[in-house]
Design a protein around this motif. Structure first.
Motif, mmCIF file in Angstrom:
data_model
loop_
_atom_site.group_PDB
_atom_site.id
_atom_site.type_symbol
_atom_site.label_atom_id
_atom_site.label_comp_id
_atom_site.label_asym_id
_atom_site.label_seq_id
_atom_site.Cartn_x
_atom_site.Cartn_y
_atom_site.Cartn_z
ATOM 1 N N VAL A 1 0.863 -1.178 0.000
ATOM 2 C CA VAL A 1 0.000 0.000 0.000
ATOM 3 C C VAL A 1 0.901 1.230 0.000
ATOM 4 C CG1 VAL A 1 -1.861 1.219 1.173
ATOM 5 C CG2 VAL A 1 -1.711 -1.289 1.324
ATOM 6 N N LEU A 2 0.882 1.932 -1.107
ATOM 7 C CA LEU A 2 1.753 3.098 -1.276
ATOM 8 C C LEU A 2 0.960 4.363 -0.975
ATOM 9 C CD1 LEU A 2 3.221 2.036 -4.730
ATOM 10 C CD2 LEU A 2 4.468 2.000 -2.565
ATOM 11 N N GLY A 3 1.467 5.176 -0.070
ATOM 12 C CA GLY A 3 0.845 6.474 0.130
ATOM 13 C C GLY A 3 0.984 7.291 -1.138
ATOM 14 N N ALA A 4 -0.054 8.054 -1.466
ATOM 15 C CA ALA A 4 -0.014 8.803 -2.729
ATOM 16 C C ALA A 4 1.113 9.830 -2.740
ATOM 17 C CB ALA A 4 -1.346 9.502 -2.970
ATOM 18 N N GLY A 5 1.587 10.218 -1.557
ATOM 19 C CA GLY A 5 2.647 11.222 -1.486
ATOM 20 C C GLY A 5 4.034 10.635 -1.594
ATOM 21 N N ILE A 6 4.117 9.348 -1.865
ATOM 22 C CA ILE A 6 5.444 8.737 -1.968
ATOM 23 C C ILE A 6 6.154 9.301 -3.199
ATOM 24 C CG2 ILE A 6 4.826 6.690 -3.341
ATOM 25 C CD1 ILE A 6 6.566 5.133 -1.218
ATOM 26 N N THR A 7 7.427 9.595 -3.046
ATOM 27 C CA THR A 7 8.154 10.196 -4.168
ATOM 28 C C THR A 7 8.822 9.110 -5.013
ATOM 29 O OG1 THR A 7 10.207 10.404 -2.925
ATOM 30 C CG2 THR A 7 8.679 12.275 -2.823
ATOM 31 N N TYR A 8 9.216 9.516 -6.209
ATOM 32 C CA TYR A 8 9.933 8.574 -7.083
ATOM 33 C C TYR A 8 11.218 8.115 -6.408
ATOM 34 C CZ TYR A 8 6.760 10.489 -10.559
ATOM 35 O OH TYR A 8 5.640 10.897 -11.232
ATOM 36 N N ALA A 9 11.890 9.039 -5.724
ATOM 37 C CA ALA A 9 13.135 8.673 -5.050
ATOM 38 C C ALA A 9 12.854 7.588 -4.014
ATOM 39 C CB ALA A 9 13.760 9.905 -4.405
#
Lengths: 294, 165, 773
Positions: free
Chosen positions: A65-73
């Motif tokens: 489950v990825l938070g939508a604010g996760i960055t590409y980095a």
């Protein structure tokens, strides 16, 4: 004050109550280009940078489950690149280190560019996207969220909060064609996922249509031709058919970045190479050196 | 002057190079680069594209390397921002990276230099001993039109070696 | 960690540090976009969205009603001449009746905030009646004129020998190069401050203050002395700042409002608002004898000058005169024509006409070698120019011409190793996109040699002025030479230290029009011209100093020298610090330095039009993904004829930087036009090489044969790296793919789809009927 920097989703929803025409700002890497070039004049902005619920990621059973604010980095970090290799590969091709530090997965979805680099991977992983508003939550497939170039079905006051994808699913490949080696918009890109347990191949194409395209005919065809026990193709000639089906799925256009013919050609080459890589250890060939003097 | 600006005006504070700065009557749409350069008297970060495609405006925001042109200034409230002006220890001092750029010929017109200096500081902070490919990838978001990157890469190598000593 | 600042006192031949380096690395160097003045307004130019249209009316009333808008100007507000231009004033300050290219200025706004100015610009209603743009340069000369002066900007013929001479082996081809942009990092910007005397002070990034001043004064209807230019920090140029950009408009806004006005182009505006490298279509036919000696070169070259003249005349002259390359050619029939179209105006860019033809003549040399069954290096060596040879213009090479040396040394450089199987994706074509399949990658090696004329020529009496003032043992150098990044400021100090024996040297603040002209920072000329002026001024001061010491101490002047800041005599009797030697006198000398005169070309393109020439060779190694057409340039090896190395690090910087622009033109850089519309005016879509695209440069040799006539023996080094690097990269791609690839930049589809469609047809141009008399 018309720039809201909420610390949690509730505060974000409250901001929309106060300013219904406020615009959502995630990493800013698309939004600010439009502001800087006078293409977007936001009356008010809800900045999601500090919203706690959108940060980080977690494992829930077999799902990431990825938070939508996760960055590409962050998607390129050691753990996530093991769990979601295709997404990590795609993230590395996004913009520059600066952009990858700022740009977010939720932002890539919200912008809904036909060239969004994470999108073919999400499509090939059959990602579910969770959006929320004061009224509640709903879960969407990528094709239900993004319905055209820069067009989504997000309602007023609705925020992309999570992306749910299967963890470490099968083999994953992402290939992107661009005209330089960094900071380049995809001329074409391809994500391919082979689910060994589920005995299926999924192939999604980016930058060759108004939205990401799943090459379903190609997927079905090649899934039926793989010897799933030995993880090989029974007939090598099937690769050509698979490639042709991928190409026929594309709906590319001519523009200043490339031509439709090249894009159609390129997705075929990329899909073929991706398939080759996941089906076998792709042994490198010989490097031939031709001489200009010869 | 404020009253004549078209659009929505706001007041806020930014923390840049360890100092709190007041930003008064600013247009909501101003990016961090503009505010640094035109309101806070910090023109070291440069404006070459305003779309995140050149790295000339690179700054550190909460320890992350970002393009300041891609940051809505008013949304950076509460963040720790470090610009090129905040990298060297004092008035007459250069950071090791700055000194290396100078010594190795990494500077020509100098327009991209501040952005490169910030990027290289960030790189060596996180990866003190990068390979040449890692360096190239780490600075691939910083365009230079004068040098062809050769002397810049030499400068990174020199700064790296200084830190190894 | 930090390092205290030190001073370096290095002389000529050493890598002295840039005097502007410290502020540049600290972010404290004031570029033209960094300027600020209390109460300043922001200017913005309104530009045509159409490549061709009649203007039926301009309504500015809505814009003027926006709060914060202080002025809106159109052509009616230009008090003087309504046009400008470097060679001839054919370019409107603001278009009034028709617009001839997308991006042409039609109005300008000054407002209290850049956003207000942008909104005001958007509120100006221009009633355009779009017309069909003329965009095909090949058809332009014979098309309906789009300007009262016609569609032929300049025609340059060069004929020598027997036009009917024929060789036993003949190869021909049609070649094209695309429109390249300088893409200097610092956008056009400036600050204009109205003065109490009714004049204006403009702080601006440019390449030549005095030529700007002349053009501006005419448009502003002000005497020269009331138009004062001050050089602000220049963020690169490469030709982009040779023409005026905003100079007239921003001054008009300042004069109208009585307030300082700042203007900074956006990147899009920069792409639309300066000239580009001329795209070229070139038909070539080379004749050789069976022994591989060139017999005749026929060439027809069409350069797309876009809507206005700019420097098309000189670019065309260069293209025609350099058309055969650095080779001996007894017979030549060459015609180069620059035409007017509704494409963006083209003018100066590094290489200036020599780049386009090099792409063609070097492809021809490879073709000829193949036809002769001869090694291409050997073919080049057999025909390489040497001192005493004549160009096709009849000009005899009086200076150095180490063409064979640059070829031999460059070819002798070791080739990079083959790529190991463990290669990271970043080392393969396609990079992090992970597209490469090793089995489908081929390596190719390509080679090219180029010639570039140095300095202004064609009869133009060019000069540079410099002043040396020696006071209290410190030499102050004043020169209006524009520092664009190339390092003239470093060199000026080195020269002064050299002549004045290690004296402390200070450079006066950046140039202004209050001092003499230093000419343009272009044509690889400043080291020679302004370096020569600085040297001459310092020598004059040195002479006065030593003369006075000589008479006071009764020592013959020729026995005196300046060493480490002291005047000393050979016999050791005199040994005094410079500051004492001058006895409180201020010694000041100003010198205008001229190069040897040149001549105009005659009707057949004959004449001694050039001062000097420089040569470079490039060898490119590339890996090509045959299916996707993606190219990775692995290495460029180069040898260059430099005359004398004055500052090794800065010289390397010129070579590497020029090669990067050559690599860009070979594989990625092009302004894409669609019926005259620029489709990619941004750094997103006009891509230039990043650190992941630019390969290491191996400098095989710097040939140091001091050039007679050059004050320090050095040749300008900035342009040759750009001239033949593109040709070498494309030759390498040809070697890897076996394709003809007659066009630069090479696009992925040119390789990947080469087998699938009706590809370009070689030698299908109208060369015969157009070239022969």
């Amino acid at each position: 004050m018309t720039v809201f920097v909420p610390a949690c989703l509730e505060e974000a929803f409250d901001a929309f109550d106060k300013c219904p025409d406020a615009q959502l700002l995630a990493g800013g890497t698309d939004f600010m280009v439009e502001v800087n070039f006078a293409l977007r004049r936001p009356p008010a902005v809800v900045c999601l940078r500090k919203v706690e619920e959108l940060k980080g990621w977690r494992l829930e059973h077999a799902e990431v489950v990825l938070g939508a604010g996760i960055t590409y980095a962050e998607l390129m970090g050691p753990q996530l690149s093991d769990l979601l290799p295709g997404l990590a590969q795609a993230s590395r091709t996004v913009g520059s280190p600066q952009i990858r530090n700022a740009g977010t997965l939720g932002g890539n979805l919200g912008t809904a560019s036909p060239a969004g680099d994470s999108l073919p991977v999400l499509a090939a992983l059959d990602a579910r996207i969770v959006v929320a508003s004061k009224k509640g939550r709903r879960s969407l497939g990528l094709d239900e969220l993004i319905i055209g170039p820069k067009r989504t079905t997000l309602g007023p006051g609705e925020v992309i909060v999570e992306v749910r994808v299967p963890a470490a699913l099968g083999s994953q490949e992402f290939l992107k064609v661009g005209t330089r080696n960094a900071m380049v918009i995809a001329v074409a890109n391809v994500a391919l996922v082979v689910d060994w347990a589920g005995q299926s191949v999924r192939c999604a194409l980016g930058s060759v249509g108004p939205v990401v395209i799943r090459a379903r005919d190609a997927e079905e065809f090649i899934s039926s031709r793989i010897d799933w026990a030995r993880r090989t193709l029974t007939d090598e000639g099937d690769v050509a058919e698979f490639t042709a089906l991928v190409r026929s799925a594309a709906r590319p256009i001519d523009d200043h970045r490339s031509t439709a013919d090249y894009r159609r050609h390129a997705v075929g080459v990329c899909a073929q190479r991706a398939l080759g890589r996941v089906l076998a250890d792709h042994n490198g060939g010989t490097w031939e050196q031709t001489s200009w003097a010869s | 002057m404020g009253a004549d600006i078209v659009g929505e005006l706001i007041d806020y504070q930014l923390r840049v190079n360890g100092h709190e700065h007041d930003v008064a009557e600013a247009w909501l749409g101003e990016n961090l680069l503009y505010v640094l350069r035109e309101r806070l008297g910090l023109p070291g970060s440069k404006n070459a594209c305003e779309q995140g495609e050149c790295g000339s405006c690179s700054v550190l925001m909460d320890g992350k390397l970002v393009c300041s042109c891609m940051v809505l200034a008013a949304s950076a409230v509460g963040a720790d921002i470090v610009t090129v002006e905040g990298l060297s220890a004092g008035e007459n001092e250069l950071s090791d990276v700055q000194a290396a750029f100078l010594a190795e010929g990494g500077v020509q017109c100098g327009f991209c230099t501040p952005g490169f200096v910030v990027s290289v500081h960030d790189l060596l902070e996180h990866n003190p001993d990068p390979t040449e490919l890692e360096v190239r990838e780490a600075v691939s978001g910083n365009l230079c039109r004068c040098t062809g990157y050769g002397r810049i890469l030499a400068a990174v190598r020199a700064a790296q070696e200084t830190r190894q000593e | 960690m930090s390092t205290a600042l030190g001073t370096r006192r290095r002389r000529l031949g050493e890598s002295a540090a840039r005097p502007d380096g410290v502020p540049k690395v600290r972010g404290e160097f004031a570029f033209s976009s960094d300027l600020f003045s209390e109460g300043m307004l922001w200017g913005h130019i309104v530009r045509s969205p159409h490549p061709a249209a009649a203007i039926r009316g301009i309504d500015v009333s809505e814009a003027l009603r926006i709060p914060g808008v202080r002025a809106v100007l159109t052509s009616d507000d230009v008090p003087g001449r309504k046009t400008y231009g470097l060679d001839y004033p054919d370019q409107p300050v603001f278009a009034w009746d028709v617009v001839r290219y997308m991006g042409e200025p039609v109005a300008a706004v000054a407002a209290v905030h850049p956003e207000t100015a942008r909104r005001a610009a958007a509120a100006i209603i221009v009633d355009y009646a779009p017309t069909e743009p003329l965009t095909d340069p090949v058809a332009a000369a014979d098309a309906e004129p789009i300007h009262p002066l016609g569609n032929v900007l300049h025609r340059q013929r060069v004929r020598t020998g027997d036009p009917d001479a024929a060789g036993t082996v003949v190869v021909e081809g049609r070649y094209e190069t695309g429109m390249q942009d300088q893409a200097q990092m610092g956008p056009e910007s400036g600050l204009a401050i109205p003065a109490e005397d009714g004049g204006v002070d403009l702080y601006i990034a440019t390449q030549w203050l005095h030529i700007d001043q002349e053009q501006m004064a005419a448009c502003l209807a002000l005497p020269l002395e009331k138009v004062r230019l001050h050089l602000a920090g220049v963020g690169g140029s490469f030709g982009a700042r040779e023409d005026l950009s905003m100079q007239v408009q921003i001054c008009l806004l300042a004069l109208r409002t009585g307030r300082p006005v700042k203007m900074v182009y956006s990147r899009e505006e920069s792409f639309l608002g300066h000239v580009h490298r001329h795209p070229a279509v070139m038909w070539y036919r080379h004749h050789a004898d069976a022994g591989g000696r060139l017999v005749k070169v026929e060439a027809r070259i069409i350069l797309d000058g876009g809507a206005y003249l700019s420097t098309s005349t000189a670019v065309t002259m260069n293209a025609a005169c350099m058309a055969p390359g650095p080779y001996r050619v007894p017979n030549a029939v060459v015609e180069a024509v620059a035409v007017r179209t509704n494409n963006p105006p083209c003018g100066a860019m590094r290489g200036f006409g020599a780049v386009q033809v090099c792409f063609a003549y070097e492809a021809q040399m490879d073709k000829l070698a193949a036809a002769l069954g001869l090694d291409p290096v050997e073919l080049r060596l057999r025909n390489a120019l040497k001192p005493g040879d004549s160009l096709i213009t009849g000009q005899v090479l009086r200076g150095t011409a180490p063409v064979a040396e640059v070829i031999r040394t460059c070819v002798a450089a070791p080739l990079p190793a083959g790529v190991p199987m463990t290669t990271a994706e970043l080392e393969l074509p396609g990079g992090a996109g992970r597209t490469a399949d090793r089995d489908r990658v081929r390596r190719g090696v390509g080679f090219a040699v180029g010639i570039k004329n140095l300095l202004y020529g064609g009869g133009f009496d060019d000069y540079s002025s410099a002043r040396c003032r020696l006071e209290d043992g410190v030499a102050t150098i004043t020169c209006a030479a524009v520092e664009v990044g190339q390092g003239f400021v470093t060199l000026a100090q080195q020269i002064a230290r050299d002549v004045l024996g290690g004296v402390d040297v200070v450079l006066a603040p950046p140039g202004t029009t209050d001092i003499g002209s230093a000419g343009s920072t272009s044509a690889s000329r400043q080291t020679w011209m302004s370096g020569g002026a600085v040297q001459a001024a310092c020598l004059a001061v040195r002479d006065r100093l030593l003369k006075s010491v000589s008479s006071r101490h009764g020592v013959p002047q020729e026995t005196l020298d300046i060493v480490d800041g002291r005047v000393v005599s050979l016999d050791g009797q005199v040994d005094i610090p410079i500051s004492e030697a001058a006895r409180g006198d201020v010694l000041e000398e100003t010198v205008d330095f001229h190069h040897a005169p040149t001549a105009e070309l005659d009707v057949d393109g004959q004449g001694d039009a050039f001062v000097s020439f420089a040569f470079a060779a490039h060898r490119a190694v590339v890996d090509v993904d045959l299916d996707l057409g993606l190219v990775r340039v692995l290495e460029i090896a180069t040898s260059q004829d430099v005359g004398r190395v004055l500052n090794p690090v800065q010289l390397v910087g010129q070579l590497e930087g020029g090669i990067a622009q050559g690599v860009g033109l070979a594989v990625m850089e092009e302004i894409v036009l669609d019926h005259g519309r620029v489709r990619n005016p941004s750094f997103t879509d006009y891509v230039i090489p990043t650190a992941l695209d630019m390969p290491p440069v191996h400098i095989a040799a710097l040939i140091e044969e001091p050039e007679p006539g050059s004050p320090m023996g050095a040749k300008g080094a900035g342009e040759p790296p750009m001239v033949s690097s593109t040709a070498a990269v494309v030759a390498a791609i040809r070697a890897a793919t076996g394709l003809e690839l007659p066009r630069a930049p090479v696009r992925p589809q040119d390789i990947a789809l080469a087998g699938s469609g009706p590809g370009p047809v070689a030698g299908s141009g109208p060369i015969t009927q157009e070239v022969s008399p």
